[in-house]
Design an enzyme around this catalytic site. Structure first.
Site, mmCIF file in Angstrom:
data_model
loop_
_atom_site.group_PDB
_atom_site.id
_atom_site.type_symbol
_atom_site.label_atom_id
_atom_site.label_comp_id
_atom_site.label_asym_id
_atom_site.label_seq_id
_atom_site.Cartn_x
_atom_site.Cartn_y
_atom_site.Cartn_z
ATOM 1 N N ASP A 143 27.435 -17.039 -27.499
ATOM 2 C CA ASP A 143 28.035 -18.249 -26.930
ATOM 3 C C ASP A 143 27.916 -19.406 -27.918
ATOM 4 O OD1 ASP A 143 28.725 -20.298 -24.835
ATOM 5 O OD2 ASP A 143 28.583 -18.553 -23.549
ATOM 6 N N HIS A 207 27.579 -25.040 -23.010
ATOM 7 C CA HIS A 207 28.129 -23.804 -22.437
ATOM 8 C C HIS A 207 27.166 -22.613 -22.609
ATOM 9 C CE1 HIS A 207 31.092 -20.439 -22.194
ATOM 10 N NE2 HIS A 207 31.807 -21.256 -21.440
ATOM 11 N N SER A 536 33.498 -17.829 -17.435
ATOM 12 C CA SER A 536 32.310 -17.908 -18.292
ATOM 13 C C SER A 536 31.038 -18.013 -17.477
ATOM 14 C CB SER A 536 32.382 -19.154 -19.176
ATOM 15 O OG SER A 536 33.333 -19.000 -20.171
#
Ligand SMILES: *[C@@H]1O[C@H](CO)[C@@H](O)[C@H](O)[C@H]1NC(C)=O
Ligand SMILES: *[C@@H]1O[C@H](CO)[C@@H](O)[C@H](O)[C@H]1NC(C)=O
Ligand SMILES: *[C@@H]1O[C@H](CO)[C@@H](O)[C@H](O)[C@H]1NC(C)=O
Ligand SMILES: *[C@@H]1O[C@H](CO)[C@@H](O)[C@H](O)[C@H]1NC(C)=O
Ligand SMILES: *[C@@H]1O[C@H](CO)[C@@H](O)[C@H](O)[C@H]1NC(C)=O
Ligand SMILES: *[C@@H]1O[C@H](CO)[C@@H](O)[C@H](O)[C@H]1NC(C)=O
Ligand SMILES: *[C@@H]1O[C@H](CO)[C@@H](O)[C@H](O)[C@H]1NC(C)=O
Ligand SMILES: *[C@@H]1O[C@H](CO)[C@@H](O)[C@H](O)[C@H]1NC(C)=O
Ligand SMILES: *[C@@H]1O[C@H](CO)[C@@H](O)[C@H](O)[C@H]1NC(C)=O
Ligand SMILES: *[C@@H]1O[C@H](CO)[C@@H](O)[C@H](O)[C@H]1NC(C)=O
Ligand SMILES: *[C@@H]1O[C@H](CO)[C@@H](O)[C@H](O)[C@H]1NC(C)=O
Length: 746
Positions: A143, A207, A536
């Site tokens: 990520d 994220h 996600s």
């Protein structure tokens, strides 16, 4: 893809323009290519790594000795063979003709695709666990990196990393690992580190921290996003270890870097990989897709990859991660949503969505329609400014007021509305990809539009206020998120994808305090937890469930773990979605059920090889990929229908009779002596038979075969059915979908 999700992804998509001057002159005709060369000879994984000299020699042989060394950007050598190089089109063609080269494809850009969710699926803090085994599980998270100081990653009570761990920690500036985050690496094969990101594995985006804490974050009491969603934040396997592989940067993610992370993670000894990243468009050939290649090598090393379906829904064929050897996860809502109420001066209240942490204390402020205050000097009129784009609204006239816009606004760039006091958006776009804005904001639907419009028209001094978001408990959950990418599978439509669905809307999890929740200039909120949405967020939930299952069954293969998740999933309400299983696969992940699935549809590398042979990949190619004696003889070439997958799909034609046989085998992992009976749930247009329809097991690990015949004639675009093997204790459910190829043209 909804307009909002497009906007949200923009931040990962801007180009590399300002770096182009760095290139040497003839490099401008070169593009970055990935050259994939399959496995190492058997048993050489990571023991005698190939050197980059080897790749340099190959390049010089193909192109000539003039090939410049700086054009070889990266060598894959730990878990499989290949490299990344800057080549002209002609050079790329020459390299593709070299012996041992499987595929040469451009390095495409990829894109990135909390904690009520666990309780929602019946997975409480008190569930049974095997902590000693769970803490030996290493989850590789590919990520944007990780924020190591997050309270979710404290390592109190953790021993040293398990001995199998061979990875490392890229220590940079003040980044260091601990006994929770046992590994961290960053990948940037072109060496062009963006100036607004941090070199090294530190997450400047949030994220990656969010995903890692959703899988394996420790318990954090009283966590909230500035008071929203207050509760205990926790990952699904809170004792597991994390290895962070930073493959996405503030400007881009690239296939070459994702593949480099696979090369390392497999050799490092991770147990499971979580990948919330995907290509922008489906890639039709498995061996031109860096994620399909990486997940294939992970599978052959016993590592399951859980991947996000993509955020390009609700149109069909929008899935971007769909390899049969990996898990594809769609996104759904939980029973908790956030509402942001708007109250007009006359007392009427409308509920909108957004994540609004600002509190106007109920004070009424002047309300103005953006269509009435265009930036005339800038050349805009009301038919433009009503949509609030860019500089179209007069900054001076909107100051101190709440603006009403007839469209959604980009949270990270509200344009001239930055001087407003609040924003009320009203349009018909889906409300699942909820966002946080840098000022009070609420997103209403079109049904409130005439009400607000007449209030504005008929009131001398219209006013309104926007309230801080509140939590709403919804009975109707889970629902499929509109943005979640839909099937059919773009490459192999006869294999159902996505596999399962999991929570991906308004998930609270850890965050990087250096990225504000709206990502807008001037938003100074620093958060340790943020609420965001996307597939996600769904993917790491499924990763955690697979890791949880693995903590009870450490020897299970990637296919076995996948089968456990698929056959125990909670069924979704098909009547709500015309695209049926293409929205949610077999259903919603069920962590407690998945630990004890009763039967497993197992598969090993050889099953996937047979499948690939059947799909037209030949012996020469497969031997290079596998470096063993794999052959595509007629006896070793399997029909797609016979891949031992825990679901059934048939691509057919409306009103045309069909009959298709599927061969399957199931392994008993329930009780020693057990007898399973097959039950079929099907609409009248399908005749489905199972032979034999009773399976009697005498031992654990015993494997029995059966055949399913699906016959009939569909009269709509989709017919959904299911097969359930039931021994009185376990219900092993496989979805069946038959669909029309004219409705879903490939
Ligand atoms: C890293 O170190 C610098 C200098 O000591 C400090 O200002 C900064 O806050 C540190 N960053 C983090 C994330 O700890
Ligand atoms: C709301 O009230 C709090 C506490 O009295 C105050 O700190 C805050 O500034 C007020 N906000 C606004 C927008 O008036
Ligand atoms: C508003 O501006 C747009 C684009 O400049 C133009 O096409 C349109 O005719 C204008 N509308 C009015 C009512 O002037
Ligand atoms: C109007 O738009 C121009 C750019 O098109 C911008 O420079 C200016 O600040 C805007 N004026 C107002 C009052 O918003
Ligand atoms: C409010 O006024 C505008 C412009 O005068 C008009 O277009 C709109 O239809 C009116 N709205 C209602 C609900 O009457
Ligand atoms: C599945 O197959 C693999 C590879 O052949 C094997 O190691 C494993 O024991 C089998 N069973 C399960 C439940 O994973
Ligand atoms: C095998 O496939 C490759 C790639 O598609 C092709 O170049 C090659 O000619 C094929 N070999 C045979 C024996 O068909
Ligand atoms: C391939 O087959 C040959 C002959 O059958 C055998 O000698 C060799 O060991 C095999 N190689 C591998 C990698 O299995
Ligand atoms: C399973 O069944 C066999 C034969 O019916 C019996 O001998 C055996 O004891 C049973 N095993 C268990 C664990 O119940
Ligand atoms: C399809 O045909 C079956 C009978 O063959 C019927 O029961 C069903 O209602 C039909 N469905 C549609 C959508 O027409
Ligand atoms: C299903 O099978 C029955 C019995 O063989 C047959 O009568 C019927 O026509 C079949 N239906 C379909 C849709 O094929």
């Amino acid at each position: 893809m909804s307009s909002l999700s497009r906007l949200l992804f923009l931040c990962f998509c801007f180009s590399l323009l300002f770096f182009s001057s760095l290139s040497e002159e003839d490099d401008q005709y070169r593009k970055t290519y990935i050259v994939y060369m399959g496995s190492h000879p058997k048993d050489q994984v990571s023991s005698t790594p190939l050197s980059s000299h080897h790749h340099m020699r190959l390049l010089q042989e193909a192109i000539g000795s003039t090939f410049a060394p700086h054009c070889l950007l990266h060598s894959y050598k730990r878990s499989f063979n290949g490299f990344v190089a800057k080549l002209t089109e002609t050079e790329a063609k020459k390299v593709s003709e070299m012996e041992g080269v499987i595929s040469v494809f451009p390095n495409e850009e990829l894109q990135l695709h909390t904690t009520r969710s666990w309780d929602f699926m019946g997975f409480s803090e008190q569930v049974e666990r095997v902590p000693s085994v769970e803490s030996d599980i290493i989850v590789g998270v590919f990520d944007t990196g990780i924020w190591p100081e997050s309270p979710s990653f404290l390592d109190h009570g953790y021993g040293p990393p398990p001995p199998k761990w061979k990875g490392s920690c890229e220590v940079s500036l003040n980044f260091s690992c601990n006994n929770k985050i046992i590994g961290a690496q960053s990948y940037r094969s072109d060496g062009r580190y963006p100036i607004d990101d941090i070199k090294g594995p530190r997450d400047s985006n949030g994220h990656g921290t969010h995903a890692a804490s959703t899988v394996a974050g420790g318990l954090v009491r009283q966590a909230s996003m500035l008071g929203l969603g207050t509760g205990t934040a926790r990952g699904g396997v809170p004792s597991a270890r994390i290895a962070a592989y930073k493959v996405c940067w503030s400007d881009t993610c690239s296939g070459a870097d994702v593949l480099a992370a696979f090369d390392d993670a497999i050799a490092d000894g991770v147990d499971i990989i979580s990948l919330s990243v995907g290509p922008k468009r489906p890639i039709p050939n498995y061996f031109n897709d860096p994620i399909a290649i990486g997940t294939f090598h992970a599978m052959r090393n016993g590592i399951l990859t859980s991947s996000s379906a993509g955020n390009e829904g609700p149109r069909p064929f929008t899935l971007t991660n769909f390899s049969p050897w990996a898990l594809s996860v769609a996104a759904s809502t939980t029973d908790r949503r956030f509402l942001t109420a708007v109250q007009l001066g006359d007392g009427r209240k409308f509920n909108g969505v957004t994540i609004n942490t600002f509190d106007l204390n109920g004070t009424q402020y002047p309300l103005v329609h953006a269509g009435n205050i265009p930036n005339v000097t800038g050349g805009f009129n009301g038919s433009i400014s009503r949509f609030c784009l860019g500089n179209s609204v007069d900054r001076e006239l909107v100051k101190g007021k709440i603006a009403v816009c007839d469209s959604i606004v980009l949270p990270s760039d509200v344009g001239s509305l930055e001087s407003a006091l609040g924003i009320i958006m009203q349009d018909g776009s889906p409300k699942d990809l909820t966002a946080a804005f840098p000022l009070p904001a609420s997103h209403l639907g079109t049904q409130q539009r005439p009400l607000i419009s007449s209030y504005l028209n008929l009131t001398r001094i219209p006013t309104a206020t926007i309230l801080k978001s509140t939590e709403l408990k919804l009975e109707a959950a889970p629902l499929v998120a509109s943005f979640s990418s839909r099937g059919p599978n773009p490459t192999t439509p006869d294999i159902l994808k996505p596999d399962v669905i999991g929570p991906g809307v308004e998930i609270l999890a850890a965050w990087s305090p250096i990225r504000s929740p709206s990502d807008a200039k001037g938003d100074n909120r620093k958060l340790l937890f943020n609420i965001i949405s996307g597939t996600s967020m769904a993917c790491p939930h499924a990763t955690a469930v697979a890791a949880y299952v693995k903590s009870f069954h450490p020897s299970w293969s990637p296919a076995a773990l996948k089968s456990a998740l698929i056959t125990t999933a909670f069924p979704m309400r098909g009547d709500l979605y015309p695209e049926a299983e293409f929205a949610y696969g077999s259903g919603h992940i069920n962590p407690l059920g998945a630990v004890n699935p009763g039967l497993i549809y197992n598969a090993s590398e050889i099953d996937y090889i047979r499948f690939l042979c059947g799909e037209g990949y030949n012996t020469t190619l497969l031997r290079i990929i596998t470096k063993d004696n794999s052959t595509c003889s007629p006896t070793n070439s399997g029909l797609v229908y016979d891949l031992n997958y825990p679901s059934f799909a048939l691509f057919t034609y409306i009103s045309t009779p069909f009959s298709q046989v599927y061969k399957r085998r199931v392994t008993n992992v329930g009780s020693t002596n057990s007898t399973y009976k097959a039950t079929i749930f099907a609409p009248s247009e399908l005749n489905i038979t199972v032979n034999p329809s009773t399976l009697s097991f005498k031992a654990l690990e015993e494997e029995l075969k059966f055949e399913v015949t699906i016959e009939g004639k569909i009269n709509g675009s989709i017919a959904s059915a299911s097969l359930v093997w039931d021994d009185g204790v376990h219900k092993v459910r496989s979805p069946i979908i038959v669909f029309d190829s004219d409705t879903f043209p490939r």
